[in-house]
Design a protein around this motif. Sequence first.
Motif, PDB file in Angstrom:
ATOM      1  N   ARG A 115      45.131  38.664  46.483  1.00  0.00           N
ATOM      2  CA  ARG A 115      46.213  37.718  46.244  1.00  0.00           C
ATOM      3  C   ARG A 115      47.586  38.639  46.199  1.00  0.00           C
ATOM      4  N   HIS A 116      47.651  39.836  45.676  1.00  0.00           N
ATOM      5  CA  HIS A 116      48.856  40.552  45.572  1.00  0.00           C
ATOM      6  C   HIS A 116      48.678  42.024  46.314  1.00  0.00           C
ATOM      7  N   LYS A 117      49.898  42.318  46.427  1.00  0.00           N
ATOM      8  CA  LYS A 117      49.980  43.732  47.020  1.00  0.00           C
ATOM      9  C   LYS A 117      49.835  44.798  45.895  1.00  0.00           C
ATOM     10  N   ALA A 169      39.111  41.753  42.218  1.00  0.00           N
ATOM     11  CA  ALA A 169      39.130  41.537  43.441  1.00  0.00           C
ATOM     12  C   ALA A 169      39.824  40.400  43.678  1.00  0.00           C
ATOM     13  N   TYR A 170      40.200  39.499  42.817  1.00  0.00           N
ATOM     14  CA  TYR A 170      40.828  38.232  43.244  1.00  0.00           C
ATOM     15  C   TYR A 170      42.424  38.884  43.190  1.00  0.00           C
ATOM     16  N   LEU A 171      42.917  39.530  42.376  1.00  0.00           N
ATOM     17  CA  LEU A 171      44.174  40.149  42.184  1.00  0.00           C
ATOM     18  C   LEU A 171      44.543  40.981  43.440  1.00  0.00           C
ATOM     19  N   LEU A 172      43.603  41.720  43.980  1.00  0.00           N
ATOM     20  CA  LEU A 172      43.745  42.920  45.096  1.00  0.00           C
ATOM     21  C   LEU A 172      43.982  41.894  46.382  1.00  0.00           C
ATOM     22  N   ASP A 186      48.990  35.070  37.143  1.00  0.00           N
ATOM     23  CA  ASP A 186      47.600  34.916  37.747  1.00  0.00           C
ATOM     24  C   ASP A 186      46.526  35.396  36.484  1.00  0.00           C
ATOM     25  N   LEU A 187      46.801  36.330  36.059  1.00  0.00           N
ATOM     26  CA  LEU A 187      45.773  36.662  34.835  1.00  0.00           C
ATOM     27  C   LEU A 187      45.743  35.709  33.782  1.00  0.00           C
ATOM     28  N   ALA A 188      47.075  35.210  33.512  1.00  0.00           N
ATOM     29  CA  ALA A 188      46.972  34.028  32.319  1.00  0.00           C
ATOM     30  C   ALA A 188      46.479  32.973  32.768  1.00  0.00           C
ATOM     31  N   LEU A 189      46.422  32.469  34.146  1.00  0.00           N
ATOM     32  CA  LEU A 189      45.914  31.331  34.805  1.00  0.00           C
ATOM     33  C   LEU A 189      44.320  31.588  34.832  1.00  0.00           C
ATOM     34  N   ILE A 190      43.654  32.692  35.068  1.00  0.00           N
ATOM     35  CA  ILE A 190      42.312  32.920  35.028  1.00  0.00           C
ATOM     36  C   ILE A 190      41.884  32.831  33.754  1.00  0.00           C
TER      37      ILE A 190
END
Lengths: 248, 322
Positions: free
Chosen positions: B51-53, B46-49, B221-225
């Motif tokens: 934040r990103h295309k 949900a966060y990635l969708l 972003d995944l690495a950050l999470i």
Amino acid sequence: MKLGFLVDLNLCMGCKGCEIACKVENDVPLSSWRLRVKYIDIGTFPDTSRSFTPLRCNHCENAPCERICPVSALHYLENGIVNVDSHRCIGCAGCMMACPYGAIYMDPETNTADKCTYCAHRIESGMMPACVVVCPVEANIFGDVEDDHSHISQYIMAHQGGVQVRKPEKHTDPKHYYVGGGTYTLDPLAHQRLEGHNLFTNITHLKHNGDPHHGVLDRFLAPFTSHGTHDNKSFMNFDNIHEQEGGH
Amino acid sequence: MVEHTINATQAVVTLDVALPGIIWGWMITLNMWAKSIGTGVVFVAAYLLYRHKKDAMPNLRWAMPVISFIFLNIFLLFTLTDLHQPYRMLNIFLHPHWTSAITVGAWMASLFTLLITILMVIGLADQFTEYFKRGCRVAPVKSLMSFAGKNSGTYEKIFPFVVFLAVPVTAYTAIIMAESSARELWQAPTEVMQMMWAALMAGSAALILVSGSWSQEARKDLALILSVAVFFSFAMYMGEYFFSFKSSEAEATLAYVHAGGAYNVEFWFGMTLGFIAPFFLATSTMKNDNVTLLRFAAILALVGLYLAKDVWLKIPQMLPLS
């Protein structure tokens, strides 16, 4: 009506008559106990004394086992007894995790949770619980704690200040009282359990929860296959190495 | 305790019955671990969708529900398998007791799995349209996928609700633990947050493993999470480990870890492998986008999370209750 129990530990002599009567009355299987009497030795030799503490379900007014049971197998009766419906129990063991007194066990024959019901079936017929009847010194006192004239209420009144419950900090409002108890008898953290050092056996922890012959697959296949009768010899294996993980 | 410190008050149990050992064992650990992945991927997706295309994460739309579906089913399977009367699971739906977090959780998890299944079917139908049109020979699957493909928009309509539902589905295990009032170590508000951090940790770790074709920014972003989740989860474990709420029962429980032995090894192995190492590995990949290293961090985090949960589940059960 709110049925309650009181045990006068000054009177109890550790004969275990109540333990046996309970076993017989309720057909409690080997390796399981609804009521047990624990011996605790206090002091250092030669200045020692031994105390006896009968332990059973506290029939709490605010029972955590009733709250966590997902299918209401544990439920209150009108007289305050916390009863078990073994035909409804799914065997999730949530009640075993919730009961602060360790009073619930997984019956190895039915694979459902079970515990002391204050002999609800006897109460219904106007009789006293089996453990009360058998006690030779009348250390077990049973009755309606809401009735000021009942024997138990009178006993509590007579011993005001000396009446205790186990783990009051859990806010379970237990209906099981003790007279003559102390921290060392009622608080399980106030005495040591030395692994492998028991009076008669070195079994300190059960290796199984429920039927030891009933593996995960058996649980699923049980309705379709006959489950053989076992002689329960495994329970009597006193050379059994005690549980490696448990105990203090 | 004073009872142990002087000879006159030393108290020892000399006769008692055998006490139960571990009641909720590895199956419940696996259950919690799998649920963390099952709901965690939803949060992270949900966060990635947001934040990103979508083009930056080409397989996310179908891979997320597939991962979630697989791990939710592992979770449900072991929930069922751990019951001593598995067929009576039906009683939770026929005779529900709503004060029990087990009941509420079972209902929510079932609904959540149903919704995830719908997302998975639509996601797969959209992704593999050609296969299901021409390659698939199983008629019911073909017609189901055709129907799902025609209702592709439903995915976006129900996804927000799935994200919302993932919160209580993640947290309800903490409420079961809170209701397990015999186990004082679990009676902490931190358990709810531990469940949430575990979900973010497991969710990001699982998605890292399928993020090979993603943009560098999405992977960053995944690495950050993952880094944030392992850091805060580790901090909370340390807080509980060292402060132990100053309750005698919690302290006695933690003594099984503090005093050394197998649980001490498992706990610190889990902390090092699943929290400390992934933190440094994941943060180091944020600049240079080392996919292999990030995947290694993800696998370590998943292994370490299992070990940490296993210790936390088992040690309170070893305390004598009476």
